[in-house]
Write a protein that holds these residues in place. Structure first.
Motif, mmCIF file in Angstrom:
data_model
loop_
_atom_site.group_PDB
_atom_site.id
_atom_site.type_symbol
_atom_site.label_atom_id
_atom_site.label_comp_id
_atom_site.label_asym_id
_atom_site.label_seq_id
_atom_site.Cartn_x
_atom_site.Cartn_y
_atom_site.Cartn_z
ATOM 1 N N GLU A 38 3.318 7.077 -9.150
ATOM 2 C CA GLU A 38 2.292 6.664 -10.103
ATOM 3 C C GLU A 38 2.527 5.257 -10.640
ATOM 4 N N ASN A 39 3.775 4.791 -10.564
ATOM 5 C CA ASN A 39 4.132 3.486 -11.122
ATOM 6 C C ASN A 39 4.264 2.428 -10.029
ATOM 7 N N GLN A 40 3.734 2.714 -8.850
ATOM 8 C CA GLN A 40 3.861 1.772 -7.745
ATOM 9 C C GLN A 40 2.535 1.067 -7.473
ATOM 10 N N SER A 41 2.574 -0.248 -7.516
ATOM 11 C CA SER A 41 1.402 -1.046 -7.140
ATOM 12 C C SER A 41 1.591 -1.693 -5.781
ATOM 13 N N LYS A 42 2.831 -1.795 -5.341
ATOM 14 C CA LYS A 42 3.121 -2.340 -4.013
ATOM 15 C C LYS A 42 2.597 -1.386 -2.944
ATOM 16 N N GLU A 43 2.125 -1.939 -1.844
ATOM 17 C CA GLU A 43 1.659 -1.103 -0.744
ATOM 18 C C GLU A 43 2.808 -0.242 -0.226
ATOM 19 N N PHE A 44 2.505 1.004 0.115
ATOM 20 C CA PHE A 44 3.530 1.886 0.652
ATOM 21 C C PHE A 44 3.912 1.487 2.078
ATOM 22 N N GLN A 45 2.977 0.876 2.782
ATOM 23 C CA GLN A 45 3.243 0.346 4.112
ATOM 24 C C GLN A 45 3.036 -1.158 4.107
ATOM 25 N N THR A 46 3.938 -1.872 4.775
ATOM 26 C CA THR A 46 3.822 -3.323 4.892
ATOM 27 C C THR A 46 3.526 -3.671 6.344
ATOM 28 N N PRO A 47 2.362 -4.251 6.630
ATOM 29 C CA PRO A 47 2.052 -4.627 8.018
ATOM 30 C C PRO A 47 3.068 -5.632 8.546
ATOM 31 N N ARG A 48 3.332 -5.559 9.833
ATOM 32 C CA ARG A 48 4.276 -6.489 10.459
ATOM 33 C C ARG A 48 3.578 -7.806 10.767
ATOM 34 N N LYS A 49 4.206 -8.897 10.360
ATOM 35 C CA LYS A 49 3.663 -10.224 10.617
ATOM 36 C C LYS A 49 4.393 -10.926 11.763
ATOM 37 N N ARG A 50 5.636 -10.549 11.991
ATOM 38 C CA ARG A 50 6.468 -11.269 12.952
ATOM 39 C C ARG A 50 6.744 -10.467 14.218
ATOM 40 N N GLY A 51 6.178 -9.276 14.304
ATOM 41 C CA GLY A 51 6.382 -8.474 15.498
ATOM 42 C C GLY A 51 7.787 -7.908 15.588
ATOM 43 N N LEU A 52 8.143 -7.458 16.773
ATOM 44 C CA LEU A 52 9.438 -6.844 16.999
ATOM 45 C C LEU A 52 10.557 -7.848 16.745
ATOM 46 N N ALA A 53 11.556 -7.427 15.967
ATOM 47 C CA ALA A 53 12.716 -8.283 15.686
ATOM 48 C C ALA A 53 13.711 -8.129 16.831
ATOM 49 N N VAL A 54 13.781 -9.143 17.677
ATOM 50 C CA VAL A 54 14.688 -9.115 18.832
ATOM 51 C C VAL A 54 15.997 -9.798 18.446
ATOM 52 N N LEU A 86 6.184 -1.270 8.112
ATOM 53 C CA LEU A 86 7.402 -0.861 7.413
ATOM 54 C C LEU A 86 7.062 0.014 6.210
ATOM 55 N N GLU A 87 7.641 1.200 6.157
ATOM 56 C CA GLU A 87 7.426 2.125 5.047
ATOM 57 C C GLU A 87 8.690 2.155 4.183
ATOM 58 N N ASP A 88 8.523 1.879 2.886
ATOM 59 C CA ASP A 88 9.679 1.814 1.997
ATOM 60 C C ASP A 88 10.252 3.185 1.660
ATOM 61 N N GLY A 89 9.402 4.223 1.682
ATOM 62 C CA GLY A 89 9.875 5.548 1.324
ATOM 63 C C GLY A 89 10.439 5.590 -0.088
ATOM 64 N N TRP A 90 11.431 6.445 -0.289
ATOM 65 C CA TRP A 90 12.155 6.497 -1.562
ATOM 66 C C TRP A 90 13.486 7.192 -1.294
ATOM 67 N N TYR A 91 14.208 7.576 -2.314
ATOM 68 C CA TYR A 91 15.594 8.013 -2.119
ATOM 69 C C TYR A 91 15.721 9.156 -1.109
ATOM 70 N N MET A 92 14.931 10.214 -1.249
ATOM 71 C CA MET A 92 15.073 11.360 -0.355
ATOM 72 C C MET A 92 14.395 11.141 0.997
ATOM 73 N N GLU A 93 13.594 10.102 1.118
ATOM 74 C CA GLU A 93 12.931 9.781 2.391
ATOM 75 C C GLU A 93 13.044 8.284 2.635
ATOM 76 N N HIS A 94 14.272 7.841 2.713
ATOM 77 C CA HIS A 94 14.582 6.420 2.794
ATOM 78 C C HIS A 94 14.321 5.903 4.211
ATOM 79 N N PRO A 95 14.026 4.629 4.354
ATOM 80 C CA PRO A 95 13.820 4.072 5.690
ATOM 81 C C PRO A 95 15.139 3.737 6.381
ATOM 82 N N ASN A 96 15.138 3.804 7.700
ATOM 83 C CA ASN A 96 16.277 3.278 8.450
ATOM 84 C C ASN A 96 15.831 2.073 9.282
ATOM 85 N N THR A 97 14.818 1.403 8.772
ATOM 86 C CA THR A 97 14.228 0.259 9.474
ATOM 87 C C THR A 97 14.469 -1.070 8.763
ATOM 88 N N HIS A 98 14.593 -1.043 7.432
ATOM 89 C CA HIS A 98 14.702 -2.270 6.643
ATOM 90 C C HIS A 98 15.239 -1.913 5.260
#
Length: 607
Positions: A38-54, A86-98
């Motif tokens: 309820e206190n989040q204004s940031k998007e839950f998903q962030t579109p990728r701008k730079r593509g795959l990080a090689v 990129l999905e930020d998730g939260w503590y119990m559903e944390h990302p392993n991407t960023h």
């Protein structure tokens, strides 16, 4: 989570999910997730701008081909490309991407893929693959150390090796010698629930939140709150895959047929365990741990102290009591700001102005709480039969009350939803889920940990407090400070809470952190762990004798990891291929996490 969702999903539950919350705590997890949602204004998903990080040093086509080769060996379901939003998730559903609690742009500390080994031979297979293709790996246990970078790799484009998803077995619990043997995906919650299920009279020492990996927390020198609070000091026995793929065991585990691996940590010869804590020298696949026998009871107590300068006298009072084990556990001395923030209410309910909440405003709100006006709060716990507890508690009371204005708070005067009861559970060996409440203080709540260590001396602690207060005031940040009381030292855990959706606040927090690290080092205080983007700076503060320690670490790194594939840059330790190419981030910071490529290995034509 997604941008189109209208309500938060139910958190994963243990044991259906190895990383889930126990059913007994599900209501708290649902409450905290709903508050943050309820206190989040940031998007839950962030579109990728730079593509795959090689990864640096390898082309995209070559990299994708190499990943396909790995998926053929490991299984396609166990090799996942990180090319989605990129999905930020939260503590119990944390990302392993960023890094969910980002400071830089999300795509700076982002992985290229995630692999999930299910056995030690599969870990070795992944390591062999990385050496063949010169792909940097970043192993995690569960990735929940969110205030220090979570599962994010230091080198953009690294492949995350998620050890916890498929390697999460409790291999042994011995109720006679009070030990256990676990894999990386075993959380404090999971071990506690299994011990309760079996009916053993032994305790698990747990940190503030129980969802993290026991192995991961211990390797990071994490702290809990019973007399067994020094987790590294309680470990015994590691099984390790080296960066070149060899497998070995430390201590008594090196002796075939020994049953003392979890009871005696040393074995014969040099003790090598330490080089695998806070390092990039190997991947720990098993670890033994000492557990605490049921002491026959415990009692948590609470004292408040009125003035900020009372910290000096309080710490000097605590020191002899703690060294003598009159004060028995890793207790907490908390600044009063946390006392209102941990209620889970938003900052705007207390103060809507700019800059840190004014002292008089804070005190006015505290006056309405059961603990009343104060600046410092001491949470401690005593153990054993009632007559032993009473003997020590009487001594503690006599000494604490020598501090003018000190007040003992009767626990029976506190409502059952007061934070005191969560601390009592944790200090009693029961993992809880309350500490996340303070993240609701600001929108899009994130936090970083500024964590210097000092002797348990009032003069030292007062210096650290003033360093933190001055910098927090300068950058307009509320001071969330806790001192964790070791035997002879204090860990100052400064939770820098901020709006991760605001680039301006992220920049302010970074400047505050870098200033405090520099200030503390100049006064002789160093961090015991830090966020991955500050690791270079912190490592450089340990520079006695012309950086002799780092030179030693670099020699170890190059000997154990000649291709520099394992977690390059972790804890400021860079392999030869990356060294001197601008990857290090100093006290001035910068906008990018990357350096100028990598040096090709000897005899190679790669760029």
């Amino acid at each position: 989570m997604s941008t189109s969702a209208t309500s938060p999903s139910t958190p994963p539950v243990y044991p259906a999910a190895y990383s889930g919350i126990p059913e007994r705590l599900l209501h708290k997890a649902v409450r905290e997730k709903s508050r943050l949602w309820e206190n989040q204004s940031k998007e839950f998903q962030t579109p990728r701008k730079r593509g795959l990080a090689v990864p640096a040093g390898i082309g995209r086509t070559e990299f994708v081909k190499a990943l396909d080769e790995l998926s053929q060996s490991l299984g396609k379901d166990h090799v996942v490309l990180n090319d989605q939003p990129l999905e930020d998730g939260w503590y119990m559903e944390h990302p392993n991407t960023h890094d969910a609690f980002m400071i830089m742009d999300e795509e700076e500390t982002v992985s290229s893929a995630c692999v999930y080994p299910g056995s030690v031979p599969e870990v070795q297979l992944v390591v062999a693959w990385a050496n063949k293709h010169l792909v940097p790996l970043y192993p995690i246990s569960m990735g929940r150390n969110l205030g220090y970078g979570g599962a994010a790799p230091r080198v953009r484009g690294s492949v995350i090796v998620d050890m916890g998803k498929r390697m999460n077995k409790i291999l042994d619990i011995n109720p006679d010698d009070c030990t256990c043997l676990v894999e990386p995906g075993v959380s404090f919650y999971a071990l506690y629930e299994e011990i309760q299920k079996r009916g053993y009279k032994i305790w698990v020492d747990t940190p503030d939140l129980g969802g993290g990996s026991i192995i991961g927390n211990t390797l990071e020198h994490g702290v809990g709150y019973t007399p067994y609070g020094d987790h590294w000091g309680a470990h015994s026995g590691l099984e390790v895959v080296l960066p070149t793929g060899e497998l070995f065991r430390t201590g008594m585990g090196a002796l075939p047929g020994s049953d003392a691996w979890q009871t005696f940590p040393y074995g014969f010869g040099p003790v090598s365990d330490g080089i695998f804590s806070q390092s990039n020298f190997g991947i720990v696949t098993k670890m033994g741990m000492a557990l605490m026998p049921d002491p026959g009871g415990c009692e948590t107590f609470l004292y408040t102290f009125q003035h900020e300068d009372d910290l000096l006298l309080l710490v000097d009072t605590v020191r002899p009591l703690r060294i003598a084990n009159i004060l028995e556990n890793v207790a907490q001395i908390r600044h009063a700001t946390i006392e209102i923030a941990v209620s889970g209410k938003r900052r705007t309910e207390f103060y809507d102005g700019t800059g840190p909440i004014p002292a008089e405003v804070l005190q006015g709100h505290l006056e309405k709480t059961p603990i009343g006006r104060c600046n410092w709060v001491y949470y401690g716990t005593q153990y054993g039969p009632e007559k032993i507890r009473k003997y020590k508690l009487d001594i503690i009371h006599q000494e604490f009350m020598k501090i003018p204005g000190a007040k003992r708070i009767d626990p029976q005067s506190l409502p059952k939803d007061h934070y005191f009861w969560s601390r009592a559970k944790i200090a009693g060996g029961q993992p809880d889920f309350e500490e996340l409440s303070y993240l609701n203080w600001v929108p899009n709540g994130g936090h970083l940990g500024f964590s210097p260590v000092s002797p348990t001396r009032g003069s030292d602690v007062l210096k650290l407090w003033k360093i933190a207060k001055e910098r927090h005031d300068q950058y307009g940040i509320d001071l969330f400070m806790t001192f964790c009381v070791g035997l002879r030292e204090l860990h100052m855990i400064n939770l820098v809470v901020y709006d991760r959706g605001s680039p301006e606040r992220r920049k302010a927090v970074e400047k505050c952190m870098r200033s405090m690290i520099d200030d503390a080092a100049k006064s002789g205080y160093g961090e015991y762990r830090t966020h991955l983007l500050f690791q270079d700076q912190v490592a450089r503060t340990y520079n006695w004798n012309d950086n002799a320690l780092m030179k030693f670490n670099e020699k170890l790194k190059d000997a154990l990891d000649p291709n520099g594939i394992l977690a390059p840059g972790r804890c400021g330790i860079w392999p030869e291929r990356y060294r001197g190419r601008g990857w290090e981030i100093g006290k001035d910071g910068r906008e990018t996490s990357e350096g100028q490529g990598v040096r090709p290995p000897a005899g190679s034509t790669r760029l």
